[in-house]
Design a protein around this motif. Structure first.
Motif, short mmCIF file in Angstrom:
data_model
loop_
_atom_site.label_atom_id
_atom_site.label_comp_id
_atom_site.label_asym_id
_atom_site.label_seq_id
_atom_site.Cartn_x
_atom_site.Cartn_y
_atom_site.Cartn_z
N GLY A 111 32.22 -13.63 33.03
CA GLY A 111 31.39 -12.54 33.52
C GLY A 111 32.00 -11.79 34.69
O GLY A 111 31.33 -11.02 35.38
N PHE A 112 33.27 -11.99 34.95
CA PHE A 112 34.00 -11.23 35.96
C PHE A 112 35.49 -11.27 35.62
O PHE A 112 35.91 -12.01 34.72
CB PHE A 112 33.77 -11.80 37.37
N LEU A 113 36.28 -10.47 36.32
CA LEU A 113 37.73 -10.46 36.13
C LEU A 113 38.38 -10.69 37.49
O LEU A 113 38.14 -9.93 38.44
CB LEU A 113 38.19 -9.12 35.54
N SER A 114 39.21 -11.71 37.57
CA SER A 114 39.86 -12.05 38.82
C SER A 114 41.33 -11.65 38.79
O SER A 114 41.88 -11.28 37.75
CB SER A 114 39.75 -13.55 39.08
N VAL A 115 41.97 -11.75 39.94
CA VAL A 115 43.41 -11.53 40.04
C VAL A 115 44.15 -12.50 39.12
O VAL A 115 45.13 -12.13 38.45
CB VAL A 115 43.86 -11.70 41.51
N ASN A 116 43.70 -13.73 39.07
CA ASN A 116 44.33 -14.71 38.18
C ASN A 116 44.15 -14.36 36.71
O ASN A 116 45.06 -14.56 35.90
CB ASN A 116 43.77 -16.11 38.46
N HIS A 117 42.97 -13.83 36.36
CA HIS A 117 42.74 -13.40 34.98
C HIS A 117 43.71 -12.29 34.60
O HIS A 117 44.26 -12.29 33.49
CB HIS A 117 41.30 -12.91 34.81
N LEU A 118 43.90 -11.33 35.50
CA LEU A 118 44.82 -10.22 35.20
C LEU A 118 46.24 -10.75 35.01
O LEU A 118 46.99 -10.25 34.16
CB LEU A 118 44.78 -9.19 36.32
N ALA A 119 46.63 -11.76 35.79
CA ALA A 119 47.96 -12.36 35.61
C ALA A 119 48.06 -13.06 34.26
O ALA A 119 49.11 -13.01 33.61
CB ALA A 119 48.25 -13.33 36.75
N ARG A 160 47.17 -8.58 49.01
CA ARG A 160 45.96 -8.22 49.75
C ARG A 160 45.25 -7.06 49.07
O ARG A 160 44.02 -7.05 48.90
CB ARG A 160 46.32 -7.83 51.19
N LEU A 161 46.04 -6.07 48.62
CA LEU A 161 45.47 -4.93 47.90
C LEU A 161 44.86 -5.37 46.57
O LEU A 161 43.82 -4.85 46.14
CB LEU A 161 46.54 -3.86 47.67
N MET A 162 45.51 -6.32 45.89
CA MET A 162 44.96 -6.83 44.64
C MET A 162 43.64 -7.58 44.88
O MET A 162 42.72 -7.51 44.06
CB MET A 162 45.96 -7.74 43.94
N GLY A 163 43.54 -8.27 46.02
CA GLY A 163 42.28 -8.92 46.36
C GLY A 163 41.17 -7.91 46.58
O GLY A 163 40.02 -8.11 46.16
N ASN A 164 41.51 -6.79 47.23
CA ASN A 164 40.55 -5.71 47.43
C ASN A 164 40.15 -5.09 46.09
O ASN A 164 38.98 -4.78 45.84
CB ASN A 164 41.15 -4.65 48.35
N LEU A 165 41.14 -4.92 45.19
CA LEU A 165 40.84 -4.38 43.86
C LEU A 165 39.90 -5.32 43.11
O LEU A 165 38.96 -4.87 42.44
CB LEU A 165 42.14 -4.17 43.08
N GLU A 166 40.13 -6.62 43.21
CA GLU A 166 39.27 -7.60 42.55
C GLU A 166 37.83 -7.49 43.07
O GLU A 166 36.87 -7.54 42.29
CB GLU A 166 39.80 -9.01 42.79
N ALA A 167 37.67 -7.32 44.37
CA ALA A 167 36.34 -7.19 44.95
C ALA A 167 35.65 -5.93 44.45
O ALA A 167 34.47 -5.95 44.06
CB ALA A 167 36.44 -7.19 46.48
N SER A 192 48.96 2.20 41.00
CA SER A 192 49.62 2.50 42.27
C SER A 192 50.11 1.23 42.96
O SER A 192 51.17 1.24 43.59
CB SER A 192 48.66 3.26 43.20
N ILE A 193 49.37 0.15 42.84
CA ILE A 193 49.84 -1.14 43.38
C ILE A 193 51.02 -1.63 42.56
O ILE A 193 51.97 -2.19 43.09
CB ILE A 193 48.70 -2.18 43.38
N HIS A 194 50.97 -1.41 41.24
CA HIS A 194 52.07 -1.77 40.34
C HIS A 194 52.48 -3.23 40.57
O HIS A 194 53.64 -3.51 40.92
CB HIS A 194 53.26 -0.82 40.56
N PRO A 195 51.57 -4.16 40.33
CA PRO A 195 51.77 -5.52 40.84
C PRO A 195 52.74 -6.40 40.06
O PRO A 195 53.15 -7.44 40.56
CB PRO A 195 50.36 -6.11 40.79
N PHE A 196 53.08 -5.99 38.85
CA PHE A 196 53.94 -6.85 38.02
C PHE A 196 55.33 -6.23 37.87
O PHE A 196 55.51 -5.02 38.06
CB PHE A 196 53.32 -7.05 36.64
#
Length: 356
Positions: A111-119, A160-167, A192-196
């Motif tokens: 019921g949510f999407l986390s930073v770990n889920h996106l990875a 840190r930005l990905m944590g903000n995106l998750e929130a 814009s974060i382009h995390p991968f």
């Protein structure tokens, strides 16, 4: 003056007032089309039919945005899961479809999407465990090779930005913007974060669909927005960059909302045509003593089906499944083809519909 190479993403939500009059006007029509699509998708009696076909369409088109080109024939052959070697492009498209299914499962389960889920989604897409970027050096260039934007290089700041995106993604108290507007904001921020190291564009497009499901705007991921992005690829990159260069969100939001509306209406038509084709095929199958709804569902869940699929989904023996399919092929309802040492059977009208 363009400031993009030095621009860096700020925390969400945006400080600007982004729901302008033009955005709200476009939002109304986009929401209406999406609500209609949600209703129409329920008219197919077995949701597995749409889950097996339309995400493949999205996978094909999203990969094409990255110049990974495959044909419907290659893609459906890959879905047969035979031991034959697939083309590299078909493998990558199949990986996208698997990543989308994984993400849909995560949304249903948690019921949510986390930073770990996106990875996890990106790992399924790229078939590796590289995870989030830890090394500097990633830049975005235009067609002439000039650097137009440098994403965050420090891994701690990026996370840190990905944590903000998750929130922002999961906590609706942070912004009262409409979910469709937030989807467009999330996509901009993620790109814009382009995390991968790789797969950012495709992961971002999967995020679009999953967010709509997460917020209840769709029950299943059947909106393949990537077709719109292919048609308007130059505008896609132009509007993303314009937000960085000028801080003006309106053209980007209007572009994405228009994409949702157009794609939703096209998908409504496609599902309606699939429903009519199913009814026509059902009338034909009723002439056979072995007709069942499960058989009909099988022929539409798999544009290319095989004996093993029928055997498993109908709970019959291999000999019986082969007899069903061979009889339908003899009578022209299916086309029988050979792949290696195995046979597969094509629902040609469905293939033609999906390949249009």
């Amino acid at each position: 003056m363009a400031t993009s190479p030095l621009w860096q993403p700020a925390d969400l939500p945006p400080r600007e007032e982004i729901e302008t009059r033009a955005v709200l006007k476009k939002l109304a029509s986009a929401r209406g089309a999406l609500a209609e699509l949600k209703g129409v998708s329920k008219t197919i009696p077995n949701e597995g039919i749409l889950l097996n076909t339309l995400p493949l369409q999205e996978a094909k088109d999203s990969s094409a945005v990255e110049n990974i080109i495959t044909t419907h024939d290659e893609l459906f052959k890959a879905a047969l899961q035979t031991e034959n070697i697939k083309s590299q492009a078909a493998k990558e498209v199949s990986n996208y479809a698997a990543a989308l299914r994984l993400g849909f499962g995560l949304v249903q389960q948690y019921g949510f999407l986390s930073v770990n889920h996106l990875a996890q989604i990106q790992g399924e897409l790229e078939q590796n465990n590289a995870g989030y970027r830890r090394l500097p050096g990633t830049t975005l260039k235009n067609q002439l090779g000039a650097v137009v934007y440098t994403p965050p290089q420090d891994s701690a700041e990026m996370m840190r930005l990905m944590g903000n995106l998750e929130a922002y993604l999961n906590d609706d108290t942070l912004s009262d913007a409409d979910p469709l507007v937030k989807m467009a904001v999330l996509h901009f921020q993620f790109e814009s974060i382009h995390p991968f190291y790789d797969g950012n564009g495709r992961t971002g497009r999967i995020l679009n669909i999953l967010y709509l499901v997460l917020k209840g705007l769709l029950d299943i991921p059947v909106l393949y927005l990537s077709r719109y992005l292919i048609r308007h690829k130059a505008e896609y990159y132009q509007h993303l960059q314009q937000v960085r260069d000028t801080g003006n969100w309106e053209p980007w939001l209007l572009y994405m909302l228009d994409g949702v509306e157009q794609t939703a209406r096209e998908t409504i038509t496609l599902i309606g045509n699939m429903r009519e084709l199913m009814q026509h095929t059902k009338k034909q199958l009723r002439n056979y003593r072995f007709y069942s709804q499960d058989l009909l569902n099988n022929l539409f869940r798999h544009p290319y089906t095989r004996i093993e699929f029928v055997q498993q989904e109908l709970g019959v023996s291999r000999i019986t499944a082969a007899a069903y399919l061979n009889q339908l092929a003899t009578d022209g309802l299916l086309q029988k083809q050979k792949l290696g040492v195995s046979n597969y059977y094509i629902n040609q009208p469905l293939f033609d519909l999906l390949a249009q």
